[in-house]
Design a protein around this motif. Structure first.
Motif, mmCIF file in Angstrom:
data_model
loop_
_atom_site.group_PDB
_atom_site.id
_atom_site.type_symbol
_atom_site.label_atom_id
_atom_site.label_comp_id
_atom_site.label_asym_id
_atom_site.label_seq_id
_atom_site.Cartn_x
_atom_site.Cartn_y
_atom_site.Cartn_z
ATOM 1 N N ASP A 157 -4.839 -16.481 -3.928
ATOM 2 C CA ASP A 157 -4.699 -15.206 -3.234
ATOM 3 C C ASP A 157 -4.275 -14.063 -4.147
ATOM 4 O OD1 ASP A 157 -5.349 -16.487 -0.852
ATOM 5 O OD2 ASP A 157 -3.255 -17.006 -0.462
ATOM 6 N N THR A 195 -1.436 -0.667 -2.414
ATOM 7 C CA THR A 195 -0.393 -0.655 -3.428
ATOM 8 C C THR A 195 -0.912 -1.293 -4.710
ATOM 9 O OG1 THR A 195 1.879 -1.297 -3.965
ATOM 10 C CG2 THR A 195 0.615 -2.845 -2.622
ATOM 11 N N TRP A 237 -7.745 -5.227 -4.968
ATOM 12 C CA TRP A 237 -6.400 -5.482 -4.433
ATOM 13 C C TRP A 237 -5.761 -4.173 -3.975
ATOM 14 C CZ3 TRP A 237 -3.171 -9.368 -3.079
ATOM 15 C CH2 TRP A 237 -1.837 -9.036 -2.894
ATOM 16 N N VAL A 253 2.083 -6.483 -6.691
ATOM 17 C CA VAL A 253 1.856 -7.777 -6.059
ATOM 18 C C VAL A 253 3.085 -8.660 -6.287
ATOM 19 C CG1 VAL A 253 0.631 -8.619 -8.096
ATOM 20 C CG2 VAL A 253 0.300 -9.768 -5.936
ATOM 21 N N ALA A 309 -7.373 -2.881 -0.812
ATOM 22 C CA ALA A 309 -7.084 -3.709 0.369
ATOM 23 C C ALA A 309 -5.642 -3.601 0.826
ATOM 24 C CB ALA A 309 -7.427 -5.170 0.084
ATOM 25 N N THR A 310 -4.712 -3.434 -0.122
ATOM 26 C CA THR A 310 -3.293 -3.446 0.236
ATOM 27 C C THR A 310 -2.639 -2.070 0.213
ATOM 28 O OG1 THR A 310 -2.571 -3.815 -2.048
ATOM 29 C CG2 THR A 310 -3.017 -5.781 -0.692
#
Length: 60
Positions: free
Chosen positions: A54, A42, A36, A45, A39-40
């Motif tokens: 997701d 950060t 995560w 979430v 991919a982001t």
């Protein structure tokens, strides 16, 4: 837990925080899921505005 039961549970949990635009009050939470974070970019979430499937693994 069957997917349909997860969706009902998530919907019930988020219902009090529903906003007029159809989203929910943000529910930012930290994650330690390396995929995560990569991919982001950060380690946070917004669990209130994501479908269960997701979410990062540590929040599923």
């Amino acid at each position: 837990m069957p997917v349909s039961r997860v969706r009902v549970t998530e919907h019930t949990r988020r219902a009090p925080r529903l906003l007029r635009d159809g989203s929910h009050e943000p529910g930012p939470k930290p994650t330690i899921a390396p995929d995560w974070i990569a991919a982001t970019g950060t380690d946070t979430v917004d669990i209130a505005n994501m479908e269960h499937r997701d979410l990062p693994k540590d929040w599923q």
